[in-house]
Design a protein around this motif. Structure first.
Motif, mmCIF file in Angstrom:
data_model
loop_
_atom_site.group_PDB
_atom_site.id
_atom_site.type_symbol
_atom_site.label_atom_id
_atom_site.label_comp_id
_atom_site.label_asym_id
_atom_site.label_seq_id
_atom_site.Cartn_x
_atom_site.Cartn_y
_atom_site.Cartn_z
ATOM 1 N N THR A 1 -7.617 5.127 -1.136
ATOM 2 C CA THR A 1 -8.110 3.808 -0.740
ATOM 3 C C THR A 1 -7.018 2.977 -0.063
ATOM 4 O O THR A 1 -7.247 2.376 0.998
ATOM 5 C CB THR A 1 -8.650 3.045 -1.965
ATOM 6 O OG1 THR A 1 -9.695 3.802 -2.578
ATOM 7 C CG2 THR A 1 -9.199 1.687 -1.550
ATOM 8 N N SER B 1 0.825 -1.206 0.000
ATOM 9 C CA SER B 1 0.000 0.000 0.000
ATOM 10 C C SER B 1 0.862 1.260 0.000
ATOM 11 O O SER B 1 0.594 2.215 -0.741
ATOM 12 C CB SER B 1 -0.928 0.003 1.224
ATOM 13 O OG SER B 1 -1.865 -1.048 1.153
ATOM 14 N N LEU C 1 -6.777 1.711 3.754
ATOM 15 C CA LEU C 1 -6.585 0.285 4.024
ATOM 16 C C LEU C 1 -5.402 0.059 4.954
ATOM 17 O O LEU C 1 -5.460 -0.759 5.877
ATOM 18 C CB LEU C 1 -6.372 -0.463 2.706
ATOM 19 C CG LEU C 1 -6.239 -1.989 2.788
ATOM 20 C CD1 LEU C 1 -7.530 -2.601 3.310
ATOM 21 C CD2 LEU C 1 -5.889 -2.565 1.417
ATOM 22 N N MET D 1 -14.392 1.246 5.981
ATOM 23 C CA MET D 1 -13.740 -0.068 5.955
ATOM 24 C C MET D 1 -13.735 -0.712 7.340
ATOM 25 O O MET D 1 -14.008 -1.911 7.487
ATOM 26 C CB MET D 1 -12.290 0.076 5.468
ATOM 27 C CG MET D 1 -12.146 0.385 3.997
ATOM 28 S SD MET D 1 -10.391 0.553 3.551
ATOM 29 C CE MET D 1 -10.521 1.030 1.820
#
Length: 307
Positions: free
Chosen positions: A173, A90, A177, A124
Motif C-alpha cells: 500500500t 512510505s 502510494l 489509487m
C-alpha cells in the motif's frame, strides 16, 4: 482492449520513454538485493537495515550535493513539502515493515502480496486523481500477479499469519502510494524524500539492532548493498515515476521479482525451478506486451498531433 488514449507531443513521448527506462533501471538495481544478501553472514537483520540505509542515505545526499550544490540541496529539502514527507515516510515504512513481516510469514507470501502494488497504484490514481486506466493495463496487471503467484507457489504455506500478511499488505500500500504521489506532484523533486526515508529507516533499525559491529569484508558489501542496490535504485525510481502513469511505474517495478532469481542463479548457481521460470516468463511477456502497445500508441498519437 484498448491502450490509454493520451495525445502526446514528441517531447512528452520522449520524456515518458525516459521515465519508463529509469523506473525499469531502479527495478534492475533492486533485483540484485538477494544475490548480495547471500554473501552477508550477519544474523541480525536490523544490523543490515541500519548499515544499508546509512549508505543509501549518504549516496543520495552526495548525489544531490554534486548535482545541485549545497545551497540547492538545502532548497530541495525545504521545498519537498508534505508530498516529500509522505514519500519519505512510505520508504521508511516499507523498509522496516519487510524485516518484521518475514519474521512472521514466508518471503513468498510477502512477495505475492506485494505483486498487488500495480493494482493498488492504479486504483489509487483512479479514485483520487481520475487517472484513466485502460483495459489493457488491467490485463497486464492481472498477468503480472498471475506470474508472481506461479513463481512463489512452490513455497507458499497453508497457514496465514495475520501480522505478517498485514505488514506485507502495508508495504504494498505505501509503495503504491509513493508511486501515485510522485506521479501527481511532478513539480516536487523526490530525491530528498528518498534520502529522508533512508535516514528514518536507519534510525528505527538503530533502536532495534542487537549490535552494529560488522567485519571489514561485510562493510564493503554493505556499501554496495546500500549505495548502489538501494540508494541508486531509489534515485532512479523517484526520478522516473514523475514522468509516467502510476500503473506503468508500478508494473515496471515488478521486473525486480522477475530478475532477482536470475542474478542468484548466475552468481550463486542456484538454478530456479520450473515454476519460477514459468512465472518469470509470464511477467516478462506481460511487461513487454504492455510497453510495446503503450509506446506504439504514443508514437501514433504524436504523429497525428503533428499532422
Amino acid at each position: 482492449m484498448t491502450a490509454p488514449t493520451i495525445v502526446m507531443t514528441g517531447t512528452s513521448v520522449g520524456s515518458e520513454r525516459m521515465g519508463a527506462a529509469l523506473v525499469f533501471g531502479s527495478a534492475f538495481f533492486w533485483s540484485f538485493g538477494g544475490a548480495i544478501a547471500r554473501y552477508l553472514d550477519i544474523s541480525d537483520s536490523w544490523t543490515i537495515v541500519f548499515w544499508r540505509c546509512i549508505f543509501a542515505g549518504l549516496f543520495l545526499l552526495t548525489f544531490m550535493l554534486l548535482r545541485d550544490g549545497p545551497r540547492g540541496t538545502v532548497e530541495l529539502f525545504r521545498n519537498m513539502g508534505w508530498p516529500g514527507m509522505a514519500v519519505g515516510l512510505s520508504f521508511a515504512t516499507a523498509s522496516t515493515s519487510f524485516i518484521i513481516a518475514i519474521s512472521y510469514t514466508t518471503v513468498a507470501n510477502v512477495v505475492l502480496i506485494q505483486a498487488g502494488v500495480p493494482l493498488l497504484a492504479a486504483l489509487m490514481a483512479w479514485i483520487f486523481y481520475r487517472e484513466r486506466v485502460s483495459l489493457f493495463t488491467w490485463a497486464a496487471i492481472a498477468a503480472v500477479i498471475l506470474g508472481v503467484a506461479i513463481m512463489v507457489s512452490g513455497s507458499l504455506t497453508g497457514s496465514v499469519s495475520p501480522i505478517g500478511d498485514a505488514l506485507a499488505l502495508l508495504i504494498a500500500t505505501v509503495f503504491a502510494l509513493t508511486t501515485v504521489i510522485t506521479r501527481r506532484y511532478t513539480n516536487v523533486r523526490m530525491t530528498p524524500a528518498a534520502c529522508l526515508g533512508a535516514w528514518m529507516a536507519c534510525t528505527i533499525a538503530a533502536t532495534q539492532a542487537a549490535s552494529l559491529s560488522v567485519t571489514a569484508g561485510e562493510m564493503g558489501l554493505l556499501v554496495v548493498f546500500g549505495a548502489l542496490n538501494l540508494g541508486l535504485g531509489m534515485a532512479l525510481f523517484v526520478t522516473g515515476a514523475r514522468l509516467i502513469p502510476s500503473a506503468l511505474a508500478a508494473l515496471l517495478g515488478t521486473a525486480e521479482t522477475m530478475l532477482a532469481p536470475i542474478w542468484v542463479a548466475v552468481i550463486h548457481g542456484e538454478v530456479p525451478n520450473n515454476r519460477a521460470i514459468t512465472g518469470g516468463a509470464i511477467i516478462l511477456a506481460a511487461l513487454l506486451s504492455y510497453l510495446w502497445v503503450q509506446f506504439r500508441h504514443q508514437r501514433m498519437s504524436a504523429t497525428l498531433a503533428q499532422s
